[in-house]
Design a protein around this motif. Structure first.
Motif, PDB file in Angstrom:
ATOM      1  N   LEU A 113       0.897  -1.180   0.061  1.00 56.22           N
ATOM      2  CA  LEU A 113      -0.182   0.088   0.035  1.00 56.22           C
ATOM      3  C   LEU A 113       0.695   1.121  -0.067  1.00 56.22           C
ATOM      4  O   LEU A 113       1.713   1.317   0.872  1.00 56.22           O
ATOM      5  CB  LEU A 113      -0.927  -0.051   1.187  1.00 56.22           C
ATOM      6  CG  LEU A 113      -1.880   1.191   1.214  1.00 56.22           C
ATOM      7  CD1 LEU A 113      -2.824   1.153  -0.006  1.00 56.22           C
ATOM      8  CD2 LEU A 113      -2.487   1.284   2.732  1.00 56.22           C
ATOM      9  N   GLY A 114       0.777   1.940  -1.051  1.00 49.83           N
ATOM     10  CA  GLY A 114       1.642   3.291  -1.106  1.00 49.83           C
ATOM     11  C   GLY A 114       0.642   4.470  -1.585  1.00 49.83           C
ATOM     12  O   GLY A 114      -0.429   4.202  -2.117  1.00 49.83           O
ATOM     13  N   VAL A 115       1.330   5.752  -1.412  1.00 50.01           N
ATOM     14  CA  VAL A 115       0.661   6.937  -1.881  1.00 50.01           C
ATOM     15  C   VAL A 115       1.631   7.628  -2.793  1.00 50.01           C
ATOM     16  O   VAL A 115       2.967   7.819  -2.314  1.00 50.01           O
ATOM     17  CB  VAL A 115       0.214   7.569  -0.677  1.00 50.01           C
ATOM     18  CG1 VAL A 115      -0.322   8.830  -1.063  1.00 50.01           C
ATOM     19  CG2 VAL A 115      -0.740   6.817   0.268  1.00 50.01           C
ATOM     20  N   ALA A 116       1.058   8.190  -3.907  1.00 48.54           N
ATOM     21  CA  ALA A 116       2.081   8.988  -4.677  1.00 48.54           C
ATOM     22  C   ALA A 116       1.364  10.376  -4.767  1.00 48.54           C
ATOM     23  O   ALA A 116       0.087  10.499  -5.160  1.00 48.54           O
ATOM     24  CB  ALA A 116       2.296   8.524  -5.955  1.00 48.54           C
ATOM     25  N   LEU A 117       2.031  11.640  -4.489  1.00 53.48           N
ATOM     26  CA  LEU A 117       1.323  12.686  -4.413  1.00 53.48           C
ATOM     27  C   LEU A 117       2.237  13.638  -5.681  1.00 53.48           C
ATOM     28  O   LEU A 117       3.367  13.859  -5.431  1.00 53.48           O
ATOM     29  CB  LEU A 117       1.619  13.306  -3.152  1.00 53.48           C
ATOM     30  CG  LEU A 117       1.385  12.633  -1.883  1.00 53.48           C
ATOM     31  CD1 LEU A 117       1.741  13.372  -0.542  1.00 53.48           C
ATOM     32  CD2 LEU A 117      -0.345  12.548  -1.904  1.00 53.48           C
ATOM     33  N   GLU A 118       1.224  14.483  -6.258  1.00 54.08           N
ATOM     34  CA  GLU A 118       1.943  15.015  -7.320  1.00 54.08           C
ATOM     35  C   GLU A 118       1.536  16.658  -6.962  1.00 54.08           C
ATOM     36  O   GLU A 118       0.374  17.189  -6.983  1.00 54.08           O
ATOM     37  CB  GLU A 118       1.242  14.751  -8.648  1.00 54.08           C
ATOM     38  CG  GLU A 118       1.894  15.665  -9.791  1.00 54.08           C
ATOM     39  CD  GLU A 118       1.109  15.124 -11.074  1.00 54.08           C
ATOM     40  OE1 GLU A 118       1.768  15.224 -12.236  1.00 54.08           O
ATOM     41  OE2 GLU A 118       0.058  14.940 -11.192  1.00 54.08           O
ATOM     42  N   GLY A 140       4.797   3.288   1.888  1.00 57.66           N
ATOM     43  CA  GLY A 140       5.832   4.262   1.039  1.00 57.66           C
ATOM     44  C   GLY A 140       4.981   5.408   0.769  1.00 57.66           C
ATOM     45  O   GLY A 140       3.956   5.157   0.190  1.00 57.66           O
ATOM     46  N   LEU A 141       5.590   6.646   0.559  1.00 61.83           N
ATOM     47  CA  LEU A 141       5.061   7.825  -0.064  1.00 61.83           C
ATOM     48  C   LEU A 141       6.033   8.444  -0.781  1.00 61.83           C
ATOM     49  O   LEU A 141       7.176   8.562  -0.412  1.00 61.83           O
ATOM     50  CB  LEU A 141       4.636   8.749   1.254  1.00 61.83           C
ATOM     51  CG  LEU A 141       3.824  10.174   0.662  1.00 61.83           C
ATOM     52  CD1 LEU A 141       2.874  10.368   1.845  1.00 61.83           C
ATOM     53  CD2 LEU A 141       4.963  11.127   0.734  1.00 61.83           C
ATOM     54  N   TRP A 142       5.506   8.635  -1.883  1.00 64.84           N
ATOM     55  CA  TRP A 142       6.337   9.332  -3.119  1.00 64.84           C
ATOM     56  C   TRP A 142       5.782  10.717  -3.256  1.00 64.84           C
ATOM     57  O   TRP A 142       4.736  10.676  -3.555  1.00 64.84           O
ATOM     58  CB  TRP A 142       6.416   8.347  -4.464  1.00 64.84           C
ATOM     59  CG  TRP A 142       7.417   7.073  -4.102  1.00 64.84           C
ATOM     60  CD1 TRP A 142       8.427   7.163  -4.410  1.00 64.84           C
ATOM     61  CD2 TRP A 142       6.827   6.003  -3.626  1.00 64.84           C
ATOM     62  NE1 TRP A 142       9.104   5.802  -4.009  1.00 64.84           N
ATOM     63  CE2 TRP A 142       8.106   5.055  -3.539  1.00 64.84           C
ATOM     64  CE3 TRP A 142       5.700   5.506  -3.225  1.00 64.84           C
ATOM     65  CZ2 TRP A 142       7.936   3.788  -3.016  1.00 64.84           C
ATOM     66  CZ3 TRP A 142       5.546   4.117  -2.954  1.00 64.84           C
ATOM     67  CH2 TRP A 142       6.737   3.216  -2.684  1.00 64.84           C
TER      68      TRP A 142
END
Length: 279
Positions: A113-118, A140-142
């Motif tokens: 489970l991850g999150v990607a923020l733009e 993980g967070l990117w």
């Protein structure tokens, strides 16, 4: 005790209010007792700790621990502390930490489970999402490189110390992170008001990467196109959208809810620890 606002150290620390100063000095501010405690708990490298006599009297053990860990420990007057702080009412201590990379996430292909923020611009939003992601067990967070700085003072404060515990990385190429996740069969989920499926109808038990975009513009077309599916968060008539940090909380906690073991039924003991409630 430092009492002069013209002291070179005071001038140096005030420069850390700005991104340019943090880059030049390779340090950032930790404001308040809780952030200092969390930094000490994980062994994060500290440069300077400044505190008032009142704070030292109140936290003698923490003062001693800071003295052992930091390169420099200074007693300062209330006026000097206020000048260093970015907050209106500092609680008596401010530290500076070396600008090293935060705890890095695993390879995207190994994350469940991850999150990607733009292009997230509001430091309060980013800090809240970091805190929520840590609480929900996100692995993980990117963050895209054109987002607000991870070490912005307000980001640090809004994380309530979870900045030091959540695996995070600034991605020069967020599209590549998403493509790596998809390459091993993970699903990529974005939010879209026109989506037909609600977020609670989505299967979050699969390895999932949640995409969230800029507060005003949302996701860029290139990144949005990589999502396997879009979900919507139902809103009452006349309500346009939710704050991005609230949207993130709903999605990651729905994923957490769906991943509760089937053996957990009402009245039974949890078979695994549940995350501590947000304070």
């Amino acid at each position: 005790m430092l009492t002069s606002l013209q002291n070179p150290l005071v001038k140096q620390l005030r420069k850390l209010h700005q991104a340019k100063g943090r880059r030049e000095q390779q340090q950032f501010l930790l404001e308040g007792t809780h952030l200092l405690q969390e930094a000490l708990a994980v062994g994060y490298p500290l440069a300077v700790v400044c505190c008032t006599e009142t704070w030292r009297s109140r936290y003698p053990d923490l003062f001693a621990a800071a003295g052992q860990r930091a390169e420099r420990l200074e007693l300062v007057s209330e006026a000097v502390l206020a000048a260093i702080a970015t907050t209106v009412n500092p609680d008596g201590v401010i530290a500076t930490a070396f600008r090293v990379a935060p705890r890095q996430p695993n390879d995207p292909r190994q994350v469940s489970l991850g999150v990607a923020l733009e292009t997230v611009q509001d430091p309060g939003n980013l800090g809240t999402m970091i805190r929520t992601a840590a609480a929900a067990g996100v692995e993980g967070l990117w963050l895209s490189a054109d987002s607000v700085d991870l070490d912005h003072p307000k980001v640090l404060r809004a994380t309530a110390g979870q900045w030091f515990r959540l695996p995070m990385a600034v991605a020069d190429d967020l599209i590549n992170v998403v493509q790596q996740f998809r390459a091993v069969g993970g699903q990529v989920v974005s939010t879209l008001p026109s989506a037909t499926q609600t977020y609670w109808e989505t299967d979050f038990t699969r390895p999932t990467l949640i995409l969230l975009g800029n507060e005003g513009a949302g996701l860029s077309p290139g990144l949005a196109a990589l999502a396997d599916g879009a979900v919507r968060i139902p809103l009452a008539a006349g309500v346009e959208s939710l704050n991005v940090a609230i949207a993130a909380a709903l999605l990651v906690y729905e994923a957490r809810r769906q991943r509760i073991p089937a053996t957990m039924v009402a009245g039974s003991e949890p078979s695994q620890p549940m995350p501590r409630a947000l304070e």
